[in-house]
Motif scaffolding. Sequence first.
Motif, mmCIF file in Angstrom:
data_model
loop_
_atom_site.group_PDB
_atom_site.id
_atom_site.type_symbol
_atom_site.label_atom_id
_atom_site.label_comp_id
_atom_site.label_asym_id
_atom_site.label_seq_id
_atom_site.Cartn_x
_atom_site.Cartn_y
_atom_site.Cartn_z
ATOM 1 N N ARG A 55 0.844 -1.199 0.000
ATOM 2 C CA ARG A 55 0.000 0.000 0.000
ATOM 3 C C ARG A 55 0.880 1.249 0.000
ATOM 4 N N PRO A 56 0.332 2.409 -0.385
ATOM 5 C CA PRO A 56 1.136 3.639 -0.412
ATOM 6 C C PRO A 56 1.596 4.056 0.978
ATOM 7 N N SER A 57 2.766 4.634 1.036
ATOM 8 C CA SER A 57 3.276 5.162 2.302
ATOM 9 C C SER A 57 2.603 6.488 2.625
ATOM 10 N N ASP A 58 2.734 6.929 3.872
ATOM 11 C CA ASP A 58 2.142 8.204 4.288
ATOM 12 C C ASP A 58 2.756 9.368 3.503
ATOM 13 N N ALA A 59 4.058 9.306 3.250
ATOM 14 C CA ALA A 59 4.713 10.381 2.508
ATOM 15 C C ALA A 59 4.172 10.470 1.079
ATOM 16 N N SER A 60 3.965 9.314 0.447
ATOM 17 C CA SER A 60 3.418 9.316 -0.912
ATOM 18 C C SER A 60 1.997 9.858 -0.936
ATOM 19 N N LEU A 61 1.172 9.444 0.034
ATOM 20 C CA LEU A 61 -0.213 9.917 0.081
ATOM 21 C C LEU A 61 -0.268 11.425 0.307
ATOM 22 N N ALA A 62 0.595 11.941 1.145
ATOM 23 C CA ALA A 62 0.619 13.387 1.382
ATOM 24 C C ALA A 62 0.975 14.139 0.099
ATOM 25 N N ALA A 63 1.951 13.633 -0.645
ATOM 26 C CA ALA A 63 2.342 14.296 -1.900
ATOM 27 C C ALA A 63 1.219 14.216 -2.936
ATOM 28 N N LEU A 64 0.543 13.069 -3.011
ATOM 29 C CA LEU A 64 -0.538 12.914 -3.981
ATOM 30 C C LEU A 64 -1.739 13.766 -3.612
ATOM 31 N N ARG A 65 -2.006 13.953 -2.332
ATOM 32 C CA ARG A 65 -3.102 14.841 -1.917
ATOM 33 C C ARG A 65 -2.757 16.300 -2.231
ATOM 34 N N TRP A 66 -1.493 16.639 -2.164
ATOM 35 C CA TRP A 66 -1.076 17.985 -2.574
ATOM 36 C C TRP A 66 -1.373 18.187 -4.060
ATOM 37 N N LEU A 67 -1.086 17.171 -4.876
ATOM 38 C CA LEU A 67 -1.319 17.269 -6.309
ATOM 39 C C LEU A 67 -2.809 17.383 -6.636
ATOM 40 N N GLU A 68 -3.644 16.553 -5.987
ATOM 41 C CA GLU A 68 -5.060 16.549 -6.341
ATOM 42 C C GLU A 68 -5.755 17.852 -5.949
ATOM 43 N N ALA A 69 -5.237 18.550 -4.950
ATOM 44 C CA ALA A 69 -5.852 19.797 -4.502
ATOM 45 C C ALA A 69 -5.397 21.000 -5.313
ATOM 46 N N ARG A 70 -4.434 20.799 -6.206
ATOM 47 C CA ARG A 70 -3.871 21.930 -6.959
ATOM 48 C C ARG A 70 -3.714 21.529 -8.426
ATOM 49 N N PRO A 71 -4.607 21.953 -9.278
ATOM 50 C CA PRO A 71 -4.440 21.649 -10.711
ATOM 51 C C PRO A 71 -3.198 22.346 -11.259
ATOM 52 N N PRO A 72 -2.560 21.781 -12.242
ATOM 53 C CA PRO A 72 -1.380 22.441 -12.826
ATOM 54 C C PRO A 72 -1.734 23.835 -13.330
ATOM 55 N N ASP A 73 -0.839 24.764 -13.127
ATOM 56 C CA ASP A 73 -1.055 26.139 -13.580
ATOM 57 C C ASP A 73 -0.643 26.331 -15.032
ATOM 58 N N ALA A 74 0.234 25.478 -15.537
ATOM 59 C CA ALA A 74 0.717 25.632 -16.906
ATOM 60 C C ALA A 74 1.019 24.267 -17.501
ATOM 61 N N LEU A 75 0.936 24.186 -18.812
ATOM 62 C CA LEU A 75 1.228 22.957 -19.547
ATOM 63 C C LEU A 75 2.216 23.279 -20.660
ATOM 64 N N GLY A 76 3.008 22.294 -20.982
ATOM 65 C CA GLY A 76 3.837 22.349 -22.179
ATOM 66 C C GLY A 76 3.450 21.191 -23.073
ATOM 67 N N VAL A 77 2.674 21.467 -24.114
ATOM 68 C CA VAL A 77 2.108 20.411 -24.960
ATOM 69 C C VAL A 77 2.859 20.391 -26.286
ATOM 70 N N PRO A 78 3.511 19.300 -26.607
ATOM 71 C CA PRO A 78 4.255 19.232 -27.879
ATOM 72 C C PRO A 78 3.317 19.031 -29.057
ATOM 73 N N ARG A 79 3.847 19.191 -30.239
ATOM 74 C CA ARG A 79 3.071 18.901 -31.444
ATOM 75 C C ARG A 79 2.805 17.404 -31.522
ATOM 76 N N SER A 80 1.645 17.056 -32.082
ATOM 77 C CA SER A 80 1.290 15.636 -32.198
ATOM 78 C C SER A 80 0.498 15.416 -33.469
ATOM 79 N N VAL A 81 0.522 14.189 -33.949
ATOM 80 C CA VAL A 81 -0.238 13.817 -35.138
ATOM 81 C C VAL A 81 -0.643 12.354 -34.994
#
Length: 527
Positions: A55-81
Amino acid sequence: MPFLAISARFPLGTFLGHQATGQPATVPDTARLHAALLHAAGKGSTAVEVAGDLRPSDASLAALRWLEARPPDALGVPRSVSVSSASVSGTSSYRDDGVIEKVKGNVRVRKVLKRQSDAVAIDGALWWAWAEELTPESFAAIEALCADVSCLGESDSPVVLEAYDASVAPMEVTHRLSARQSSFPPAGGLVMRTPKAGRVEELEDAYVRSNPAKRPTLGADRPSESQVAASPQPPLSRLQHLDYRPTDPAKPAAPWVAALALHVDTPIPAHDVVRFCAALHRTLTSFLGADSSALLTGSYPQGSPQPPNRVALHYVEAGRVAAIDNPGGAFLVLLPQDADPVEAAVVERLTRSVRKVYRGALGVREVRDRTPLDATGFWPAPEPGLIRFWRPAIAAVPEINRPRKDVRWSLNDTALLSMGHLLRDRVAAPTGPPEEVRRARVQAIKDLGIWAGGSRRIPDSHVERYVHKYPESLVVQPYSTTIQSAGQIPDGAVWALGQSRHLGGGLMIPFDLAPDVAQHLLGWSPC
């Protein structure tokens, strides 16, 4: 403390994944990234053993909860086809799907046809970046989780995830999180599925339910003569769709640029579409109360300039496009280009309030789900070498009667005049007698390269099938036509033509032909 940036680099140069609708995904979204990191936390090198399970460790869960509460502010999207752009059907093969079935007394593993060419080729790394600092401990936890992720999307889409301090990350920002989130995001952006607070608990609860502490005995776990795959679909309630705007946006050229699909429970027959769209319009306007919205009602103050288009309501049956995959089809609520943001917010609020659409003896339709769509990319692009043409799904209705004094006037001219009304913000407003004004508008549309041909009347005395309301002086003459827009309307745009284009009528459906076939069958010729 560091700022976080995560890069996804695909060693094979391709990404393979699918959206919830079954359509190929062009890039992995933030929800997919978060789920991959959570899986790495639970089964990777940082996982801890709990009651015989990793199962996930407490440190991993804390980091993942930080991510889920904060959507990324910027993206770098490459060209695709798309790697299947040169093929209509794509490459497919029959593969085992883990289902055991009994057919005519024989037990076998079922094989199903699966497409193999849904991948997209990506020119460079994809980036997510956050503008908020996080603790060094959480940064180190995310860095360790990134190292344990082997793929994003399907298993044959390997990835290398790396965590950086965003202040020194070698990324080029292409999109930023929109300050105004809406169900009708303007065209040209990127709508990304993103986790929100509670997503970790939601997925962890789903894992516990599908992996009970008491394991079945060997006898109870034997395969039966007919057994389907036991993998449940992950829950989706703690996900959101966020709009990211390009840093260098291009102005859209479609009459309507944003859409919200209202998925309904029961299909609507073709000849009842206009009446149900009118019923939806009455439902929306009834929610206005003391407010007013000319964008929705079309009632503009006397003497004020009127835009060429306002909110349009249409219906698309299931199977037309992959985004409308429920059996009942969906209403489309379309917002025009340059809609006032305040009025657009009112329309969004009203649309979110719709639960049912009543139409007297024709019955009721219940709204089951809502999906924001890009109205400029609604239809799939034509295959290379083909030219896009358009025809009404049922019929279009002219805005005027046929001029009695103009013997040269044809039904093709009527279609071009309707295009002139649709795109009147792109051509000069002519003046003079009505006959000259009509001719000048048709000629202006021809000068744009737009072509209309094959127009023919549809004999039907039941005009309520084609138009909801019309002037007493207008003789309703439904007709069909073929339009080639010469690039004035994007190939993927959803749009409608004619007097009833705002309430269910004249919805244009694309079809594609080779140039020589179009010349032979339609009489079309390139300008």
